[in-house]
Design an enzyme around this catalytic site. Structure first.
Site, PDB file in Angstrom:
ATOM      1  N   GLU A 201      -4.546   4.274   3.195  1.00 21.81           N
ATOM      2  CA  GLU A 201      -3.416   5.127   3.615  1.00 21.81           C
ATOM      3  C   GLU A 201      -2.086   4.613   3.097  1.00 21.81           C
ATOM      4  O   GLU A 201      -1.137   4.402   3.854  1.00 21.81           O
ATOM      5  CB  GLU A 201      -3.398   5.273   5.139  1.00 21.81           C
ATOM      6  CG  GLU A 201      -4.616   6.023   5.661  1.00 21.81           C
ATOM      7  CD  GLU A 201      -4.497   6.476   7.105  1.00 21.81           C
ATOM      8  OE1 GLU A 201      -3.753   5.851   7.867  1.00 21.81           O
ATOM      9  OE2 GLU A 201      -5.154   7.464   7.466  1.00 21.81           O
ATOM     10  N   GLU A 392     -12.351   9.321   5.947  1.00 22.91           N
ATOM     11  CA  GLU A 392     -12.157   9.203   7.392  1.00 22.91           C
ATOM     12  C   GLU A 392     -12.012  10.599   7.948  1.00 22.91           C
ATOM     13  O   GLU A 392     -11.315  11.430   7.355  1.00 22.91           O
ATOM     14  CB  GLU A 392     -10.865   8.443   7.744  1.00 22.91           C
ATOM     15  CG  GLU A 392     -10.909   6.973   7.500  1.00 22.91           C
ATOM     16  CD  GLU A 392      -9.626   6.259   7.944  1.00 22.91           C
ATOM     17  OE1 GLU A 392      -8.962   6.745   8.881  1.00 22.91           O
ATOM     18  OE2 GLU A 392      -9.308   5.235   7.344  1.00 22.91           O
TER      19      GLU A 392
HETATM   20  P1  P53 Z   1      -6.533   5.703  15.529  1.00 22.08           P
HETATM   21  C1  P53 Z   1      -2.230   7.668  12.310  1.00 22.08           C
HETATM   22  C2  P53 Z   1      -2.400   8.934  11.814  1.00 22.08           C
HETATM   23  C3  P53 Z   1      -3.439   9.176  10.955  1.00 22.08           C
HETATM   24  C4  P53 Z   1      -4.279   8.154  10.558  1.00 22.08           C
HETATM   25  O1  P53 Z   1      -6.483   6.313  14.057  1.00 22.08           O
HETATM   26  C5  P53 Z   1      -4.084   6.891  11.023  1.00 22.08           C
HETATM   27  C6  P53 Z   1      -3.079   6.655  11.918  1.00 22.08           C
HETATM   28  C7  P53 Z   1      -2.911   5.334  12.503  1.00 22.08           C
HETATM   29  O2  P53 Z   1      -3.247   5.388  13.848  1.00 22.08           O
HETATM   30  O3  P53 Z   1      -4.828   5.839  10.633  1.00 22.08           O
HETATM   31  C8  P53 Z   1      -6.128   5.959  10.177  1.00 22.08           C
HETATM   32  O4  P53 Z   1      -7.338   4.470  15.433  1.00 22.08           O
HETATM   33  C9  P53 Z   1      -6.520   4.582   9.753  1.00 22.08           C
HETATM   34  C10 P53 Z   1      -7.557   3.944  10.633  1.00 22.08           C
HETATM   35  C11 P53 Z   1      -7.394   4.467  12.046  1.00 22.08           C
HETATM   36  C12 P53 Z   1      -7.702   5.943  12.028  1.00 22.08           C
HETATM   37  O5  P53 Z   1      -6.822   6.613  11.170  1.00 22.08           O
HETATM   38  O6  P53 Z   1      -5.112   5.452  15.882  1.00 22.08           O
HETATM   39  O7  P53 Z   1      -6.897   4.470   8.406  1.00 22.08           O
HETATM   40  O8  P53 Z   1      -7.425   2.545  10.540  1.00 22.08           O
HETATM   41  O9  P53 Z   1      -8.192   3.803  12.963  1.00 22.08           O
HETATM   42  C13 P53 Z   1      -7.660   6.593  13.377  1.00 22.08           C
HETATM   43  O10 P53 Z   1      -7.166   6.727  16.395  1.00 22.08           O
END
Ligand code: P53
Length: 493
Positions: A201, A392
């Protein structure tokens, strides 16, 4: 039609949230080891000691926070929990976990290497052999089950030594430290790993302040754009080197799916959205896929009054030579932007204000928008025409363990089904999508809030926000459902 043969179905994790073993095996501390637990209401904090020896805890702004002004060093304080220290303990459970992934039929597993497990401070002459061997064992274990590793080289966890000494990617030397680290892992894991992602990211650097950072100064923008430039150059050098070390290597960029819509059909909103996407998304994609800054970069620099970014002629040559092989991104939600006043807002973690009346929202305020996945895949492919991966995607939700130990997470299945349909439709429309790795395929620590109860997994891990839990693993209902999806190559949903 739909998914092509050999499609990589799988799941995704990151060392800082999953691996644990933070002070074992010769690993050095990373920035993410100093981030406390939190929640939507109580943001995670980074903890540090000032020059007079006083302790502080300040809300985390960005995953690459520099040591705050007046800070002497980062430190863990007794009053807080640091969930990333243990994560959900892949370090001691990797054989069991990989076996479970194999049971589900995974073809691909995304994980990250912890930089400070390979180079504890980031500056050493020689790597930490124990760290090298740990990942070698993991990759061999994956190969045993024909699971293709997809390895993120940097996922939020810069070695703390570098952060304290050189700030938040504010020093050119970062490039060489990073490239040395890449050279080590490309060389050591040649033949074991073929698919790599450089920075997770990478666009969060801009995206996060643009969407949520009210009152960001131009000076702050300059720091972010400098940080990004050094990462672009480091990534391009890594791509070139990775190809030299093993021509079989496929190396991708990784962007946070910062996809936005105009909130109204007012052309002003349409244009605002276009410029928002340029700054939050295409700026990073274009540099890494086209090998040069896009034409609109000049507008962005001008808007933030930035005149002397440290970009050399040599850097521009490097960017050209280090174009990525594939485009990968995370996709969770879309956000709206508008030039109009609006009262209808959502409050969540990393969820921007405006509510989209056509969508529903997760318990953490993230818009549920499967069609946005199809829309973004087609937009991205239209622009870059290289293979895409969705690395993801998933639903953070509360899970309940029944008395008999089962976990009925039909809401998770209901989330995935239309997202997979959306990807299939994009494939039918000509998109060259080659992989789908769902986020947190096994429960792990949330990056945004530091919570355990925001769970994503097909596999439940007994670990809780107060740090308790025996770390035992058990399949949720979605585990059996995803197995069926993989078996049928995405047709039996
Ligand atoms: P969590 C914010 C918005 C979109 C993606 O997020 C993001 C984030 C950070 O929170 O991060 C990605 O765990 C990231 C992962 C993360 C996942 O999204 O806050 O690449 O490390 O865990 C989900 O629910």
């Amino acid at each position: 039609m739909g998914f092509k043969e050999g499609f990589f179905w799988g799941g995704a994790t990151a060392a800082n949230q999953y691996e644990g073993g933070w002070n074992e095996g010769g690993r050095g501390p990373a920035l993410t080891d100093f981030t406390t637990g939190g929640s939507v209401k109580e943001p995670r904090k980074v903890t540090w000691i000032d020059k007079d020896g006083n302790a502080h805890a300040t809300p985390q702004v960005h995953f690459d926070d520099a040591l705050p002004e007046g800070g002497d060093h980062y430190a863990c304080l007794d009053d807080y929990l640091y969930p990333n220290h243990e994560g959900t303990d892949f370090y001691h459970h990797y054989k069991e976990d990989i076996k479970l992934f194999a049971d589900m039929g995974f073809k691909m597993f995304r994980m990250s290497i912890s930089w400070s497990r390979i180079y504890p401070k980031g500056i050493e002459e020689t790597p930490n052999q124990e760290g090298i061997e740990f990942y070698r064992d993991v990759f061999k274990e994956l190969r045993k089950y024909n699971i293709e590793p997809l390895v993120t080289i940097h996922h939020f966890d810069t070695p703390i030594y570098l952060v304290e000494k050189y700030g938040d990617w504010q020093d050119r030397q970062y490039i060489e430290f990073f490239v040395k680290y890449c050279k080590t892992v490309f060389t050591e894991y040649k033949g074991l790993v073929k698919y790599w992602l450089t920075f997770n990211e990478i666009n969060n650097t801009l995206n996060v302040i643009n969407m949520f950072g009210n009152g960001t100064t131009n000076e702050d923008y300059k720091k972010r754009l400098t940080h990004l430039h050094y990462q672009f150059v480091a990534s391009a050098k890594a791509v070139k080197l990775g190809h030299e070390i093993d021509p079989e290597n496929k190396i991708g960029c990784m962007l946070g799916g910062a996809i936005t819509y105009p909130h109204t059909c007012d052309p002003k909103d349409v244009l605002l959205n276009q410029q928002t996407m340029e700054e939050n998304f295409w700026y990073c994609g274009d540099v890494q896929c086209f090998g040069a800054y896009p034409p609109f970069a000049k507008r962005i620099w001008k808007e933030h009054n930035i005149i002397d970014l440290d970009i050399t002629e040599e850097d521009l040559k490097v960017l050209k030579e280090g174009v990525v092989d594939m485009f990968t991104y995370s996709y969770y939600m879309t956000n709206n932007v508008t030039t109009h006043e609006t009262e209808d807002t959502v409050q969540g973690n990393f969820a921007a204000g405006i509510r989209n009346p056509y969508l529903t929202y997760s318990d953490w305020g993230w818009a549920l928008d499967p069609l946005g996945l199809q829309y973004s895949l087609e937009k991205i492919y239209d622009r870059y025409r290289i293979p895409l991966m969705v690395v993801e995607n998933g639903l953070g939700a509360y899970d309940t363990v029944e008395e008999d130990g089962s976990i009925h997470d039909d809401y998770r299945i209901d989330y995935y089904r239309p997202h997979i349909e959306a990807m299939s439709a994009a494939c039918d429309n000509g998109v060259d999508l080659i992989a789908y790795t769902t986020w947190g395929c096994i429960d792990l620590v949330s990056a945004g809030t530091g919570e355990m109860r925001k769970r994503y997994g097909f596999i439940y891990v007994d670990k809780h926000d107060d740090g308790t839990g025996d770390l035992s693993r058990r399949p949720k209902d979605s585990f059996y459902w995803y197995k069926k999806v993989i078996e049928s190559n995405g047709t039996d949903l």
